[in-house]
Design a protein around this motif. Structure first.
Motif, PDB file in Angstrom:
ATOM      1  N   GLU A  70      11.734  12.831  44.406  1.00  0.00           N
ATOM      2  CA  GLU A  70      12.574  13.326  45.504  1.00  0.00           C
ATOM      3  C   GLU A  70      13.955  12.667  45.464  1.00  0.00           C
ATOM      4  O   GLU A  70      14.975  13.342  45.621  1.00  0.00           O
ATOM      5  CB  GLU A  70      11.897  13.044  46.844  1.00  0.00           C
ATOM      6  N   ARG A  71      13.982  11.360  45.241  1.00  0.00           N
ATOM      7  CA  ARG A  71      15.266  10.641  45.223  1.00  0.00           C
ATOM      8  C   ARG A  71      16.138  11.091  44.057  1.00  0.00           C
ATOM      9  O   ARG A  71      17.337  11.333  44.215  1.00  0.00           O
ATOM     10  CB  ARG A  71      15.015   9.136  45.129  1.00  0.00           C
ATOM     11  N   THR A  72      15.535  11.198  42.868  1.00  0.00           N
ATOM     12  CA  THR A  72      16.292  11.582  41.672  1.00  0.00           C
ATOM     13  C   THR A  72      16.837  13.005  41.789  1.00  0.00           C
ATOM     14  O   THR A  72      18.016  13.262  41.505  1.00  0.00           O
ATOM     15  CB  THR A  72      15.415  11.456  40.414  1.00  0.00           C
ATOM     16  N   PHE A  73      15.996  13.932  42.201  1.00  0.00           N
ATOM     17  CA  PHE A  73      16.446  15.321  42.359  1.00  0.00           C
ATOM     18  C   PHE A  73      17.533  15.423  43.426  1.00  0.00           C
ATOM     19  O   PHE A  73      18.525  16.141  43.252  1.00  0.00           O
ATOM     20  CB  PHE A  73      15.266  16.232  42.730  1.00  0.00           C
ATOM     21  N   SER A  74      17.360  14.736  44.534  1.00  0.00           N
ATOM     22  CA  SER A  74      18.356  14.777  45.607  1.00  0.00           C
ATOM     23  C   SER A  74      19.707  14.266  45.117  1.00  0.00           C
ATOM     24  O   SER A  74      20.760  14.859  45.382  1.00  0.00           O
ATOM     25  CB  SER A  74      17.888  13.950  46.808  1.00  0.00           C
ATOM     26  N   ASP A 120      17.674  27.338  44.899  1.00  0.00           N
ATOM     27  CA  ASP A 120      16.596  27.848  44.056  1.00  0.00           C
ATOM     28  C   ASP A 120      16.400  26.920  42.856  1.00  0.00           C
ATOM     29  O   ASP A 120      17.226  26.883  41.947  1.00  0.00           O
ATOM     30  CB  ASP A 120      16.937  29.268  43.588  1.00  0.00           C
ATOM     31  N   LEU A 121      15.303  26.184  42.861  1.00  0.00           N
ATOM     32  CA  LEU A 121      15.038  25.245  41.773  1.00  0.00           C
ATOM     33  C   LEU A 121      14.545  25.940  40.506  1.00  0.00           C
ATOM     34  O   LEU A 121      14.746  25.449  39.400  1.00  0.00           O
ATOM     35  CB  LEU A 121      14.005  24.207  42.222  1.00  0.00           C
ATOM     36  N   LYS A 122      13.909  27.092  40.660  1.00  0.00           N
ATOM     37  CA  LYS A 122      13.349  27.786  39.505  1.00  0.00           C
ATOM     38  C   LYS A 122      14.418  28.259  38.536  1.00  0.00           C
ATOM     39  O   LYS A 122      14.215  28.279  37.320  1.00  0.00           O
ATOM     40  CB  LYS A 122      12.507  28.972  39.971  1.00  0.00           C
ATOM     41  N   SER A 123      15.566  28.667  39.070  1.00  0.00           N
ATOM     42  CA  SER A 123      16.641  29.164  38.203  1.00  0.00           C
ATOM     43  C   SER A 123      17.617  28.062  37.813  1.00  0.00           C
ATOM     44  O   SER A 123      18.612  28.320  37.139  1.00  0.00           O
ATOM     45  CB  SER A 123      17.398  30.294  38.922  1.00  0.00           C
ATOM     46  N   MET A 124      17.329  26.851  38.230  1.00  0.00           N
ATOM     47  CA  MET A 124      18.239  25.739  37.979  1.00  0.00           C
ATOM     48  C   MET A 124      18.222  25.339  36.502  1.00  0.00           C
ATOM     49  O   MET A 124      17.179  25.295  35.860  1.00  0.00           O
ATOM     50  CB  MET A 124      17.831  24.544  38.846  1.00  0.00           C
ATOM     51  N   ARG A 125      19.383  25.017  35.966  1.00  0.00           N
ATOM     52  CA  ARG A 125      19.492  24.508  34.608  1.00  0.00           C
ATOM     53  C   ARG A 125      19.537  22.980  34.640  1.00  0.00           C
ATOM     54  O   ARG A 125      19.713  22.376  35.673  1.00  0.00           O
ATOM     55  CB  ARG A 125      20.761  25.048  33.934  1.00  0.00           C
ATOM     56  N   GLY A 126      19.441  22.382  33.472  1.00  0.00           N
ATOM     57  CA  GLY A 126      19.540  20.918  33.386  1.00  0.00           C
ATOM     58  C   GLY A 126      18.228  20.192  33.610  1.00  0.00           C
ATOM     59  O   GLY A 126      18.214  19.007  33.898  1.00  0.00           O
ATOM     60  N   TRP A 127      17.090  20.901  33.456  1.00  0.00           N
ATOM     61  CA  TRP A 127      15.794  20.271  33.673  1.00  0.00           C
ATOM     62  C   TRP A 127      15.546  19.111  32.709  1.00  0.00           C
ATOM     63  O   TRP A 127      14.998  18.084  33.090  1.00  0.00           O
ATOM     64  CB  TRP A 127      14.677  21.308  33.536  1.00  0.00           C
ATOM     65  N   ASN A 128      15.939  19.286  31.458  1.00  0.00           N
ATOM     66  CA  ASN A 128      15.714  18.216  30.482  1.00  0.00           C
ATOM     67  C   ASN A 128      16.483  16.950  30.850  1.00  0.00           C
ATOM     68  O   ASN A 128      15.979  15.833  30.691  1.00  0.00           O
ATOM     69  CB  ASN A 128      16.102  18.678  29.075  1.00  0.00           C
ATOM     70  N   THR A 129      17.716  17.152  31.349  1.00  0.00           N
ATOM     71  CA  THR A 129      18.521  16.000  31.774  1.00  0.00           C
ATOM     72  C   THR A 129      17.844  15.281  32.932  1.00  0.00           C
ATOM     73  O   THR A 129      17.739  14.045  32.948  1.00  0.00           O
ATOM     74  CB  THR A 129      19.929  16.457  32.199  1.00  0.00           C
ATOM     75  N   ILE A 130      17.372  16.055  33.905  1.00  0.00           N
ATOM     76  CA  ILE A 130      16.713  15.458  35.063  1.00  0.00           C
ATOM     77  C   ILE A 130      15.439  14.723  34.645  1.00  0.00           C
ATOM     78  O   ILE A 130      15.153  13.626  35.132  1.00  0.00           O
ATOM     79  CB  ILE A 130      16.396  16.535  36.128  1.00  0.00           C
ATOM     80  N   LYS A 131      14.676  15.305  33.741  1.00  0.00           N
ATOM     81  CA  LYS A 131      13.449  14.663  33.291  1.00  0.00           C
ATOM     82  C   LYS A 131      13.735  13.334  32.593  1.00  0.00           C
ATOM     83  O   LYS A 131      12.998  12.360  32.783  1.00  0.00           O
ATOM     84  CB  LYS A 131      12.679  15.597  32.365  1.00  0.00           C
ATOM     85  N   THR A 184      13.569   7.441  33.094  1.00  0.00           N
ATOM     86  CA  THR A 184      14.233   6.129  33.120  1.00  0.00           C
ATOM     87  C   THR A 184      14.072   5.467  34.476  1.00  0.00           C
ATOM     88  O   THR A 184      13.768   4.273  34.573  1.00  0.00           O
ATOM     89  CB  THR A 184      15.733   6.287  32.793  1.00  0.00           C
ATOM     90  N   ASN A 185      14.276   6.241  35.545  1.00  0.00           N
ATOM     91  CA  ASN A 185      14.158   5.691  36.897  1.00  0.00           C
ATOM     92  C   ASN A 185      12.737   5.219  37.186  1.00  0.00           C
ATOM     93  O   ASN A 185      12.531   4.187  37.838  1.00  0.00           O
ATOM     94  CB  ASN A 185      14.580   6.730  37.934  1.00  0.00           C
ATOM     95  N   LEU A 186      11.755   5.969  36.701  1.00  0.00           N
ATOM     96  CA  LEU A 186      10.369   5.574  36.918  1.00  0.00           C
ATOM     97  C   LEU A 186      10.014   4.322  36.114  1.00  0.00           C
ATOM     98  O   LEU A 186       9.237   3.487  36.571  1.00  0.00           O
ATOM     99  CB  LEU A 186       9.425   6.720  36.562  1.00  0.00           C
ATOM    100  N   SER A 187      10.596   4.192  34.927  1.00  0.00           N
ATOM    101  CA  SER A 187      10.388   2.975  34.140  1.00  0.00           C
ATOM    102  C   SER A 187      10.940   1.769  34.891  1.00  0.00           C
ATOM    103  O   SER A 187      10.326   0.699  34.935  1.00  0.00           O
ATOM    104  CB  SER A 187      11.072   3.090  32.772  1.00  0.00           C
TER     105      SER A 187
END
Length: 252
Positions: free
Chosen positions: A28-32, A70-81, A86-89
């Protein structure tokens, strides 16, 4: 029924050793944060009922306006992942540091597993079934031990510091131990006392590593505890009993 997000969350839980709640909070924090920068407005992302939902907020003369994203049509998923991983590490590392920080300044036993010209690497006996590794820089060993401690030797160490460090771009928990502190003398003597004497006040007034330590105690310390500590550290231990004066009470 498990959703795609549930699968991702479970994968992150398994990989980083965090709880499901911790992983969800970081998602939630990273996506926000990322969506707020991309949309140039405040975006709040919430995970509920197995789905992520995002709402953008911006000011308007008539009042705050909420806009679904709309998150489904959002680009940049690989960047967010990648950022999320990294944030979870980092979160996992900080969680581990917090867990073991309470053991800082205590005595730990460990086995030397490797060494080089700068330090020893020690496998610590701190948590059953969980391998924890520390480094002991050679300056944190007495001169008499720097070339004597061999791979496989089991020794008592003072857990000097628990901290997070970066190795490349990956956060890691680093344990630093030593065998030169005065605290190690105090802790070893206490460790070798019988349970009913564990409240004995022991203070190492001076330590000449590998030679002699001068210790004060508020009660008798068994010869066996002193001899075992001296043998472990490879130095003489002199204990002086200090009787504390009782405060006098006056009635008027």
């Amino acid at each position: 029924m498990e959703t795609g997000y549930d699968h991702i969350i479970r994968a992150f839980v398994d990989k980083h050793g965090l709880s499901r709640g911790q992983v969800i909070a970081e998602i939630e924090r990273t996506f926000s944060s990322m969506l707020s920068r991309w949309h140039q407005k405040n975006v709040v992302v919430v995970f509920a009922d197995g789905q992520l939902s995002a709402i953008g907020y911006h000011d308007h003369p008539t009042g705050p306006v909420q806009t679904p994203i709309d998150l489904k049509s959002m680009r940049g998923w690989n960047t967010i992942k990648r950022i999320l991983d990294t944030n979870l590490s980092t979160a996992a590392c900080m969680d581990e540091v917090s867990t073991y920080k309470r053991k800082e300044k205590s005595i730990v036993w460990g086995k030397v597993i490797s060494r080089n010209e700068k330090e020893l690497h020690v496998e610590l006996e701190m948590e059953f079934g969980i391998p924890l590794y520390a480094h002991c820089p050679l300056p944190y060993l007495g001169q008499h031990e720097r070339h004597q401690l061999l791979i496989g030797d089991r020794r008592a160490f003072h857990l000097r510091r628990v901290e997070s460090i970066l190795i490349g771009n990956t956060p890691r928990t680093q344990f630093t131990v030593d065998r030169v502190s005065k605290a190690l003398v105090e802790l070893l003597i206490k460790d070798k006392l019988s349970p009913k004497y564990r409240q004995t006040k022991i203070r190492c007034q001076a330590r000449y590593v590998g030679k002699k330590s001068f210790v004060e105690s508020d009660r008798f310390v068994s010869k066996q505890a002193i001899l075992e500590t001296a043998e472990e550290l490879g130095e003489h231990i002199q204990v002086k009993i200090i009787k504390r004066k009782k405060e006098k009470k006056y009635a008027f």
